[in-house]
Motif scaffolding. Sequence first.
Motif, PDB file in Angstrom:
ATOM      1  N   ARG A   1      25.947  15.764  79.138  1.00 36.72           N
ATOM      2  CA  ARG A   1      26.927  15.547  80.200  1.00 36.72           C
ATOM      3  C   ARG A   1      27.548  14.156  80.146  1.00 36.72           C
ATOM      4  O   ARG A   1      28.761  14.006  80.283  1.00 36.72           O
ATOM      5  N   LEU A   2      26.735  13.119  79.959  1.00 36.45           N
ATOM      6  CA  LEU A   2      27.289  11.759  79.941  1.00 36.45           C
ATOM      7  C   LEU A   2      28.185  11.539  78.733  1.00 36.45           C
ATOM      8  O   LEU A   2      29.232  10.893  78.833  1.00 36.45           O
ATOM      9  N   GLU A   3      27.797  12.079  77.577  1.00 38.19           N
ATOM     10  CA  GLU A   3      28.639  11.949  76.384  1.00 38.19           C
ATOM     11  C   GLU A   3      29.944  12.731  76.561  1.00 38.19           C
ATOM     12  O   GLU A   3      31.015  12.281  76.151  1.00 38.19           O
ATOM     13  N   THR A   4      29.857  13.896  77.192  1.00 34.56           N
ATOM     14  CA  THR A   4      31.069  14.667  77.486  1.00 34.56           C
ATOM     15  C   THR A   4      32.012  13.837  78.347  1.00 34.56           C
ATOM     16  O   THR A   4      33.219  13.765  78.093  1.00 34.56           O
ATOM     17  N   PHE A   5      31.464  13.182  79.360  1.00 36.19           N
ATOM     18  CA  PHE A   5      32.277  12.336  80.230  1.00 36.19           C
ATOM     19  C   PHE A   5      32.885  11.175  79.452  1.00 36.19           C
ATOM     20  O   PHE A   5      34.079  10.896  79.562  1.00 36.19           O
ATOM     21  N   ARG A   6      32.069  10.490  78.650  1.00 31.23           N
ATOM     22  CA  ARG A   6      32.550   9.329  77.890  1.00 31.23           C
ATOM     23  C   ARG A   6      33.716   9.697  76.971  1.00 31.23           C
ATOM     24  O   ARG A   6      34.715   8.992  76.885  1.00 31.23           O
ATOM     25  N   ILE A   7      33.590  10.855  76.312  1.00 29.83           N
ATOM     26  CA  ILE A   7      34.635  11.291  75.382  1.00 29.83           C
ATOM     27  C   ILE A   7      35.879  11.766  76.128  1.00 29.83           C
ATOM     28  O   ILE A   7      37.003  11.440  75.768  1.00 29.83           O
TER      29      ILE A   7
END
Length: 193
Positions: free
Chosen positions: A25-31
């Motif tokens: 989830r956090l990587e999805t947000f960052r990207i």
Amino acid sequence: MAKSAHPAIGTPIQTERFLLKPIGRLETFRISYPWNQDPEVMREYSGSGEGRGRLQWYRHMPRENRKNKFAHAIYPIGAEQPIGLHFIEIKPYKTAYLTIVIQDRAWWGKGAVLEIRQKVFDHVIEHSDVEKFSGFVNSRNFPSIFNYQKLGFKHVGTMQRTKFDPTTGTIYDTMIFEMFRHEWQARKSPGNG
């Protein structure tokens, strides 16, 4: 919480030109958050070119849980930056809902969606009991409609006046596309290539 888990769907997927890497989830947000500020990309993804604040976007974006919701970052093989994201959500009854966003305009019109989706179908079939693939597309997103048709999806319905883009004042319909497992497998059989 999901009734059934399909964790193997959340593994890497490789096509001829791309590597889809599972992300949280956090990587999805960052990207994806920077893409949220691009009206053209957001209009194709959600029907509205309006950007959202960080908290709004975090709440709106697809949420993977590695049980029935999966996110993959799309990398050209050998590249260090993703060009898009692919989401898979398994819902009752044995249905996979698919969403793809190609943010990098250099890849628009170059068959990336078709190539990626074909491998995603095979991957989901190999690792789950999914019987149907389904997708929703804004009625003015002509490239996505073309891609669904090219892959063999059938248009099974239209929900009228479902989205409003405050940046243009445009009201959109949402089209529903579906394809069954056996239909995809028949398209891949010898002589149907």
